[in-house]
Scaffold this active site. Structure first.
Site, PDB file in Angstrom:
ATOM      1  N   HIS A  67      -7.405  -3.957   9.977  1.00 36.92           N
ATOM      2  CA  HIS A  67      -7.297  -3.974   8.617  1.00 36.92           C
ATOM      3  C   HIS A  67      -5.828  -4.664   8.214  1.00 36.92           C
ATOM      4  CE1 HIS A  67      -5.097  -0.141   9.706  1.00 36.92           C
ATOM      5  NE2 HIS A  67      -3.812  -0.703   9.098  1.00 36.92           N
ATOM      6  N   ASP A  77       0.826  -1.302   0.004  1.00 39.00           N
ATOM      7  CA  ASP A  77       0.124   0.100   0.038  1.00 39.00           C
ATOM      8  C   ASP A  77       0.951   1.040  -0.119  1.00 39.00           C
ATOM      9  OD1 ASP A  77       1.170  -0.428   2.535  1.00 39.00           O
ATOM     10  OD2 ASP A  77      -1.011  -0.503   3.653  1.00 39.00           O
ATOM     11  N   GLU A 121      -9.484  -1.085   5.130  1.00 39.10           N
ATOM     12  CA  GLU A 121     -10.355  -0.776   6.275  1.00 39.10           C
ATOM     13  C   GLU A 121     -11.600  -1.605   6.609  1.00 39.10           C
ATOM     14  OE1 GLU A 121      -8.730   0.536   8.540  1.00 39.10           O
ATOM     15  OE2 GLU A 121      -8.322   2.684   8.024  1.00 39.10           O
TER      16      GLU A 121
HETATM   17  C1  GLP Z   1      -0.473   0.264   8.586  1.00 39.43           C
HETATM   18  C2  GLP Z   1      -0.107  -0.441   7.556  1.00 39.43           C
HETATM   19  C3  GLP Z   1      -0.279  -1.826   7.714  1.00 39.43           C
HETATM   20  C4  GLP Z   1       0.095  -2.387   9.096  1.00 39.43           C
HETATM   21  C5  GLP Z   1      -0.626  -1.376  10.344  1.00 39.43           C
HETATM   22  C6  GLP Z   1      -0.186  -1.885  11.533  1.00 39.43           C
HETATM   23  O1  GLP Z   1      -1.638   0.679   8.568  1.00 39.43           O
HETATM   24  N1  GLP Z   1      -0.677  -0.147   6.134  1.00 39.43           N
HETATM   25  O2  GLP Z   1       0.075  -2.524   6.448  1.00 39.43           O
HETATM   26  O3  GLP Z   1      -0.143  -3.617   9.261  1.00 39.43           O
HETATM   27  O4  GLP Z   1      -0.181  -0.109   9.810  1.00 39.43           O
HETATM   28  O5  GLP Z   1       1.093  -1.265  11.861  1.00 39.43           O
HETATM   29  P1  GLP Z   1       1.772  -1.565  13.169  1.00 39.43           P
HETATM   30  O6  GLP Z   1       2.751  -2.920  12.784  1.00 39.43           O
HETATM   31  O7  GLP Z   1       2.871  -0.308  13.174  1.00 39.43           O
HETATM   32  O8  GLP Z   1       0.856  -1.789  14.371  1.00 39.43           O
END
Ligand code: GLP
Length: 259
Positions: free
Chosen positions: A137, A66, A142
């Protein structure tokens, strides 16, 4: 779906790196699906170490999950830049072999279609690394995302903007729009490996593994994936009803059976 409960992020990173290493030794031009967020960072640290010890990425390809819409090219928090910094420059993957959805394109729907084509042209993703948001997500799909969705533009939920504000100077700087591989795109990967740590992920992990398959928890679509591995620490596993069963299964896993 296999759930593996490990003591912490170091053990999780090591197991993911073992799996990627085995894949690259068997298929040097493997296609890796790359995730951002903080959860995959220990995996990239471990892959960098293994590269120092000889693991070769020269023929591998990477496709990002993404990207934010509207950040100027080279912005330190654009996902392309995060992946360059945290992964690509630390191994010998060719810069031109790293692909990402173009969040700066004038025609975003056309750029999203082109990204789907680029994944197909490479033969699809062999191993898709994933984190999970506190709202369930994956990528930036979302709650409410179509379970069959392909790469497209999405609007972030405020909770996700707040969660991600720590990477930016302020909440106001977090974009509202993103482009993300769809849940259908992620389902097409040959192996999906999701990593989650910490108590703040416990509810999302529960909903993903033991809740119904439902768009309210987009990650639950992985229940339909033919080969999904869910790697969590004790805190992220703390709401799982069948935690003891997952531990028992992993402890008694046949030695020949990889993730
Ligand atoms: C972002 C990314 C996701 C990721 C999420 C969780 O929103 N687009 O791919 O899984 O963050 O992030 P973290 O691992 O920092 O909790």
């Amino acid at each position: 779906m296999e759930v593996v409960i490990l003591p912490g992020s170091r053990q999780i990173a090591s197991l993911v790196a073992d799996t990627i290493e085995a894949l690259l030794r068997e298929k040097p031009d493997a296609v890796l699906g790359l995730a951002t967020g903080s959860s995959p960072l220990p995996v990239y640290d471990e892959l960098a170490l293994r590269h120092e010890r000889g693991l070769d990425f020269s023929r591998a390809h990477g496709f990002l999950l993404d990207e934010y819409v509207g950040l100027e090219s080279g912005h330190p928090e654009s996902y392309r830049e995060v992946i360059r910094r945290e992964f690509a420059v630390r191994v010998n993957i060719a810069p031109e072999n790293i692909h990402g959805p173009d969040g700066a394109a004038a025609d975003l729907p056309a750029a999203c279609r082109a990204y789907e084509d680029a994944i197909q042209d490479r033969g699809g993703v062999d191993l898709q690394l994933l984190g999970i948001g506190t709202d369930g997500h994956i990528g930036f799909n979302e709650p409410g995302s179509s379970l069959a969705s392909r790469t497209r533009i999405k609007t972030l939920i405020e909770q996700t903007r707040r969660d991600n504000a720590r990477f930016f100077g302020s909440l106001a700087e977090v974009p509202h729009h993103v482009v993300t591989q769809g849940l259908g795109t992620i389902l097409d990967s040959r192996h999906a490996v999701l990593v989650a740590t910490g108590a703040q992920k416990a509810q999302a992990v529960h909903d993903l593994v033991e809740g119904p398959v439902a768009a309210i928890c987009p990650a639950s679509v992985l229940q339909l994936h033919p080969h999904a591995s869910i790697l969590v620490d004790e805190a992220a596993a703390s709401s799982l009803k069948l935690a003891d069963y997952y531990r028992h299964s992993y402890e008694h896993k046949p030695a020949w059976q990889a993730l």
